[in-house]
Design a protein around this motif. Structure first.
Motif, PDB file in Angstrom:
ATOM      1  N   LEU A  42      48.628  46.822  26.361  1.00  0.00           N
ATOM      2  CA  LEU A  42      48.416  47.584  27.594  1.00  0.00           C
ATOM      3  C   LEU A  42      49.007  48.983  27.466  1.00  0.00           C
ATOM      4  O   LEU A  42      48.343  49.984  27.754  1.00  0.00           O
ATOM      5  CB  LEU A  42      49.058  46.857  28.777  1.00  0.00           C
ATOM      6  N   LEU A  95      47.293  52.699  27.460  1.00  0.00           N
ATOM      7  CA  LEU A  95      47.591  53.763  28.424  1.00  0.00           C
ATOM      8  C   LEU A  95      47.976  55.056  27.725  1.00  0.00           C
ATOM      9  O   LEU A  95      47.716  56.140  28.232  1.00  0.00           O
ATOM     10  CB  LEU A  95      48.735  53.343  29.352  1.00  0.00           C
ATOM     11  N   ALA A 138      43.663  44.837  32.352  1.00  0.00           N
ATOM     12  CA  ALA A 138      44.369  46.071  32.713  1.00  0.00           C
ATOM     13  C   ALA A 138      44.282  47.085  31.578  1.00  0.00           C
ATOM     14  O   ALA A 138      44.087  48.284  31.809  1.00  0.00           O
ATOM     15  CB  ALA A 138      45.824  45.762  33.036  1.00  0.00           C
ATOM     16  N   LEU A 182      40.920  48.729  31.586  1.00  0.00           N
ATOM     17  CA  LEU A 182      40.880  49.786  32.603  1.00  0.00           C
ATOM     18  C   LEU A 182      41.595  51.038  32.101  1.00  0.00           C
ATOM     19  O   LEU A 182      41.095  52.160  32.261  1.00  0.00           O
ATOM     20  CB  LEU A 182      41.553  49.260  33.874  1.00  0.00           C
ATOM     21  N   GLY A 183      42.743  50.827  31.455  1.00  0.00           N
ATOM     22  CA  GLY A 183      43.505  51.955  30.940  1.00  0.00           C
ATOM     23  C   GLY A 183      42.720  52.745  29.899  1.00  0.00           C
ATOM     24  O   GLY A 183      42.702  53.975  29.903  1.00  0.00           O
ATOM     25  N   ILE A 187      40.029  54.825  31.581  1.00  0.00           N
ATOM     26  CA  ILE A 187      40.601  56.010  32.242  1.00  0.00           C
ATOM     27  C   ILE A 187      40.874  57.100  31.216  1.00  0.00           C
ATOM     28  O   ILE A 187      40.510  58.261  31.409  1.00  0.00           O
ATOM     29  CB  ILE A 187      41.900  55.632  32.981  1.00  0.00           C
ATOM     30  N   GLY A 188      41.484  56.705  30.089  1.00  0.00           N
ATOM     31  CA  GLY A 188      41.773  57.688  29.064  1.00  0.00           C
ATOM     32  C   GLY A 188      40.506  58.302  28.486  1.00  0.00           C
ATOM     33  O   GLY A 188      40.477  59.469  28.119  1.00  0.00           O
ATOM     34  N   ALA A 190      38.674  61.144  30.608  1.00  0.00           N
ATOM     35  CA  ALA A 190      39.298  62.475  30.676  1.00  0.00           C
ATOM     36  C   ALA A 190      38.724  63.386  29.601  1.00  0.00           C
ATOM     37  O   ALA A 190      38.477  62.959  28.498  1.00  0.00           O
ATOM     38  CB  ALA A 190      40.793  62.363  30.497  1.00  0.00           C
ATOM     39  N   LEU A 228      43.133  53.290  42.917  1.00  0.00           N
ATOM     40  CA  LEU A 228      42.271  52.829  41.825  1.00  0.00           C
ATOM     41  C   LEU A 228      40.996  52.192  42.361  1.00  0.00           C
ATOM     42  O   LEU A 228      39.914  52.385  41.815  1.00  0.00           O
ATOM     43  CB  LEU A 228      43.016  51.815  40.958  1.00  0.00           C
ATOM     44  N   THR A 283      44.085  61.904  35.057  1.00  0.00           N
ATOM     45  CA  THR A 283      44.271  60.810  34.100  1.00  0.00           C
ATOM     46  C   THR A 283      45.669  60.234  34.224  1.00  0.00           C
ATOM     47  O   THR A 283      45.859  59.021  34.219  1.00  0.00           O
ATOM     48  CB  THR A 283      44.062  61.327  32.663  1.00  0.00           C
ATOM     49  N   GLN A 318      46.006  57.954  37.190  1.00  0.00           N
ATOM     50  CA  GLN A 318      45.398  56.633  37.084  1.00  0.00           C
ATOM     51  C   GLN A 318      46.146  55.753  36.100  1.00  0.00           C
ATOM     52  O   GLN A 318      46.342  54.558  36.357  1.00  0.00           O
ATOM     53  CB  GLN A 318      43.937  56.785  36.670  1.00  0.00           C
ATOM     54  N   ALA A 319      46.585  56.352  34.996  1.00  0.00           N
ATOM     55  CA  ALA A 319      47.382  55.559  34.045  1.00  0.00           C
ATOM     56  C   ALA A 319      48.666  55.088  34.712  1.00  0.00           C
ATOM     57  O   ALA A 319      49.064  53.926  34.591  1.00  0.00           O
ATOM     58  CB  ALA A 319      47.691  56.398  32.806  1.00  0.00           C
ATOM     59  N   ILE A 325      48.109  52.115  37.028  1.00  0.00           N
ATOM     60  CA  ILE A 325      48.061  50.807  36.358  1.00  0.00           C
ATOM     61  C   ILE A 325      49.474  50.321  36.060  1.00  0.00           C
ATOM     62  O   ILE A 325      49.824  49.168  36.312  1.00  0.00           O
ATOM     63  CB  ILE A 325      47.243  50.911  35.057  1.00  0.00           C
TER      64      ILE A 325
END
Lengths: 220, 224
Positions: free
Chosen positions: A145, A149, A209, A212-213, A216-217, A220, B66, B138, B141-142, B145
């Protein structure tokens, strides 16, 4: 896809054995330092050994896992995974399992050797190895995780341990205490049940999770 | 809205805090064992309470941000995190200062102290992660989590740490049968409320600054 990814992980580790073996070597070398730094006396080392082994296994596990997505990120195969129609969660689970097989499992086996060298009695050794077998996968999943992230960040190497350590405290407590309980001749069942429960919780929640991380990365 | 709520919150905070401090520092009788030393409880317990409330607020705001993709919710989390870290730090420091004369040591590896320390590290980790991203969104959001995972992990941490034999006294405040005399209890409850209002006040101020910082290109900001 799960099996293929798992094979790829293992194959990559096989082709570059130096990288895959580093955590194990770190584990063995560090555990050698404790008799040198503290005392070679068996009676003093014995009660400390399970806790020491757990802490070193922790640090060794963290060493490898923080770069889990790094190589894939650099060569673009992470993008392939993100774009693929297959569930990303499953792919992450495959990568985590592959990573644990390559680094976690050797540490669990190495722990038996180190425990013998630190004069841990045989009945404690079983509890120690079983606890590590349950605990190190949780650590790998937490690391998955965190590396999801922090992938692509320059400070990832420093940041990852800061994030993983507080989250993984329960694993250390129950793991190390299960070995201590065994040393005092008490039942370890309760600690193992809790560890197994935490492993199930981690298995079911953390890959999602991490997926999802990663997304998100990637956005960007 | 924040502008209108702030004066009320300031007023409420100051009144409650004054009442709590007077009640706690003058009116409440000295403890028969600890003397006047127990009075630090009026700062310590509210801070410890707030350290956990703030993390819960952060986790809820993160989940909202989120799930419904509301940017404002992330601003709430970002604004609350340093406040929460400060409350955690205050709770640890006041606890250590109280521990020296009472237990004879600043620090013991006791369940509650340890989980409070871990909470502090979680706050630090959140702040470090959010600020590591060059791009705000970013990072938000990170961090969200991490806040949610941390909130799931916190009860487990608390429970696991409790497994050790504990030196810290049990919970003084229970719903029924409080072992504390009313003259000592009411200032504590008032102080808790005061700290909650104080947090809301700080959050409003920080949230305004945070929104201005984020939206500095928007037209309505230019008008201000």
């Amino acid at each position: 896809m799960f099996i293929e990814l798992l094979r790829r992980e293992c194959l990559l580790a096989w082709r570059r054995p130096g990288e895959a073996l580093t955590p194990l070597v770190f584990f063995l070398v560090t555990s050698m330092l404790f008799p040198l730094g503290l005392t070679p006396d068996p009676d003093l080392l014995r009660p400390l050994a399970p806790g020491l082994i757990w802490v070193i296994a922790f640090l060794a596990g963290m060493l490898g896992v923080q770069g889990l997505f790094r190589a894939d990120y650099d060569d673009g195969s992470l993008e392939q995974l993100l774009l693929s129609p297959r569930p990303l969660t499953l792919a992450i689970l495959a990568k985590a399992l592959g990573h644990w097989l390559v680094t976690g499992l050797p540490i669990v086996c190495g722990a038996a050797l180190v425990a013998e060298m630190l004069f841990v009695p045989p009945h404690v050794l079983a509890a120690l190895v079983a606890g590590l077998a349950l605990g190190t996968p949780i650590l790998t999943l937490l690391g998955t995780l965190v590396s999801a992230l922090t992938v692509g960040l320059r400070q990832a190497a420093v940041l990852a341990p800061v994030l993983i350590l507080p989250l993984s405290v329960p694993v250390l407590i129950f793991g190390a205490h299960s070995a201590l309980l065994a040393m005092h001749g008490q039942s370890t069942a309760r600690a193992f049940v809790v560890l197994a429960g935490m492993l199930i919780l981690a298995l079911s929640l953390l890959p999602a999770a991490a997926a999802l991380g990663l997304r998100i990365g990637h956005e960007a | 809205m924040a502008g209108r709520a702030t004066p009320w919150l300031i007023g409420l905070t100051l009144v409650l805090m004054a009442a709590g401090l007077v009640g706690g520092l003058w009116l409440a009788p000295p403890d028969y064992q600890m003397g006047d030393g127990f009075r630090i409880i009026y700062i310590h317990v509210p801070s410890a309470l707030l350290s956990m409330v703030v993390f819960a607020v952060m986790a809820v705001a993160s989940a909202v941000g989120l799930i419904w993709r509301i940017r404002m919710a992330h601003a709430v989390t970002a604004a609350a995190a340093p406040i929460g870290a400060a409350f955690t730090f205050i709770a640890l420091v006041t606890g250590a200062l109280w521990g020296k004369p009472m237990w004879g040591t600043y620090w013991v590896w006791d369940a509650r102290l340890t989980s409070e320390l871990i909470l502090l590290f979680l706050y630090f980790g959140y702040l470090a992660l959010v600020h590591a991203f060059p791009d705000r969104r970013t990072g938000d959001q990170a961090g969200a989590i991490l806040a949610i995972v941390g909130a799931v992990d916190l009860p487990i941490i608390h429970f696991s740490v409790q497994w050790w034999t504990t030196l810290h006294q049990g919970a003084t405040l229970k719903l029924s049968g409080t072992p504390m005399p009313v003259s000592m209890l009411w200032p504590l409850l008032v102080m808790m409320l005061a700290f909650l209002c104080y947090f809301a006040w700080l959050l409003m101020v920080r949230l305004r600054a945070e929104i201005l910082r984020r939206e500095y290109r928007a037209r309505w900001v230019e008008k201000i």
